[in-house]
Design a protein around this motif. Structure first.
Motif, PDB file in Angstrom:
ATOM      1  N   LYS A  59      31.405  35.550  22.379  1.00 19.96           N
ATOM      2  CA  LYS A  59      30.429  34.795  21.590  1.00 19.96           C
ATOM      3  C   LYS A  59      29.521  35.740  20.794  1.00 19.96           C
ATOM      4  CE  LYS A  59      31.544  30.773  23.454  1.00 19.96           C
ATOM      5  NZ  LYS A  59      32.311  29.776  22.708  1.00 19.96           N
ATOM      6  N   ARG A  83      30.847  34.265  12.348  1.00 16.19           N
ATOM      7  CA  ARG A  83      30.329  33.079  13.054  1.00 16.19           C
ATOM      8  C   ARG A  83      29.106  33.445  13.871  1.00 16.19           C
ATOM      9  NH1 ARG A  83      35.069  32.064  17.345  1.00 16.19           N
ATOM     10  NH2 ARG A  83      33.499  31.161  18.693  1.00 16.19           N
ATOM     11  N   ASP A 138      27.495  31.794  17.314  1.00 10.02           N
ATOM     12  CA  ASP A 138      27.691  30.778  18.346  1.00 10.02           C
ATOM     13  C   ASP A 138      26.366  30.309  18.939  1.00 10.02           C
ATOM     14  OD1 ASP A 138      30.720  30.766  18.611  1.00 10.02           O
ATOM     15  OD2 ASP A 138      30.287  32.896  18.876  1.00 10.02           O
ATOM     16  N   MET A 151      26.609  26.999  11.774  1.00 13.82           N
ATOM     17  CA  MET A 151      27.058  26.313  13.001  1.00 13.82           C
ATOM     18  C   MET A 151      27.627  24.936  12.651  1.00 13.82           C
ATOM     19  SD  MET A 151      23.998  27.168  15.693  1.00 13.82           S
ATOM     20  CE  MET A 151      23.918  28.743  16.553  1.00 13.82           C
ATOM     21  N   GLY A 173      27.723  24.958  18.056  1.00 17.99           N
ATOM     22  CA  GLY A 173      26.639  25.940  18.117  1.00 17.99           C
ATOM     23  C   GLY A 173      25.588  25.520  19.119  1.00 17.99           C
TER      24      GLY A 173
END
Ligand SMILES: NC(=O)c1ccc[n+]([C@@H]2O[C@H](COP(=O)([O-])OP(=O)(O)OC[C@H]3O[C@@H](n4cnc5c(N)ncnc54)[C@H](O)[C@@H]3O)[C@@H](O)[C@H]2O)c1
Length: 253
Positions: A6, A81, A83, A130, A136
């Motif tokens: 993550k 990304r 998380d 997210m 998220g």
């Protein structure tokens, strides 16, 4: 409560309680972006030796939108990304208790800028990434102070009270996009920063220890389990808009 693989942002993650959060998240396997105005390069090095995850320090002023935009751009460029977002940065340890009628407007504005606008700016720039992925977790750090009140801390308590409203409202805006938003509210915690920077505050706040169900001082490690629960899959995808108060059973919510 694994966070293996993550990507996590921890604002104010270079010192105080935030540094303990950063370390715990790295231990659980996360890549942790430490976003702080305090230098986090030595913590970055310390946390990136042999732990399952690693830490990356990005100097960030959460009250400056360009600085927040640059941080988010860096994380997305490097990892594609985000998380988990932990909104922990705040003006706290350095705040001298001050009666309400002696708080300068400039200090009031500064506290609101960092503690409230800072969390808003991170949500504003992280939330859309997210939402686009449909997943998220946002954890906003509140404070028991905003529930019980604390003389001399009107600016701080008001900023944390507003974090409750921010959490509940964002939970409703982001719920349909798979993003959960919750708040972790600590009781008075003997972070290394508050002990070093504000012994007067420590003396006053420690008087409240007797009113806890568990009559002892609280330390940053007491928050780690709750933080990992809210940041990880352990809390599922249906818990949102809520406050988890960790204070040794001082206040009952
Ligand atoms: N220590 C407590 O008793 C207690 C109790 C309840 C809630 N909290 C909350 O927990 C969090 C951490 O508390 P702490 O005791 O470690 O406080 P702290 O004041 O020592 O830590 C705050 C962190 O935020 C960083 N920061 C400050 N301004 C910033 C800015 N403009 N941009 C980026 N980073 C900035 C600081 O460098 C520091 O690393 C805060 O949100 C605080 O309000 C603390």
């Amino acid at each position: 409560m694994s966070l293996s693989g993550k990507t996590v942002i921890v604002t104010g993650g270079a010192s105080g309680i935030g540094a303990v959060y950063s370390a715990a998240l790295v231990r659980e396997g996360a890549v942790v972006y430490i976003a702080d105005i305090t230098d986090g390069t030595s913590l970055e090095a310390e946390l990136s030796q042999g732990e399952p995850g690693r830490a990356i320090f990005v100097r960030t002023d959460v009250g400056d939108e360009e600085s927040v935009r640059a941080l988010v751009g860096t994380v997305i460029t490097e990892h594609g990304r985000i998380d988990v977002l932990i909104n922990n940065a705040a003006l706290f340890a350095t705040l001298e208790p001050t009666p309400y009628d002696q708080i300068d407007l400039a200090l009031w504005d500064r506290v609101m800028r960092v503690n409230l606008a800072g969390a808003f700016l991170l949500c504003k720039h992280v939330g859309p990434h997210m939402a686009a992925r449909g997943a998220g977790r946002i954890v906003n750090i509140g404070s028991g102070t905003s529930i019980k009140g604390h003389p001399g801390m009107l600016h701080y308590a008001a900023s944390k009270g507003a974090i409750t409203a921010l959490t509940r409202t964002l939970a409703r805006e982001l719920g349909e996009h798979g993003v959960v938003v919750n708040m972790l509210s600590p009781g008075f915690t003997l972070s290394d920063t508050v002990v070093k920077d504000n012994p007067g505050l420590v003396d006053v706040a420690r008087a409240g220890v007797a009113t806890r169900s568990i009559h002892r001082d609280m330390y940053p490690d007491d928050l780690v389990g709750a933080l990992l629960f809210l940041a990880s899959e352990a809390s599922g995808g249906f818990l949102t808009g809520q406050t988890l108060l960790v204070d040794g059973g001082q206040l009952n919510t």
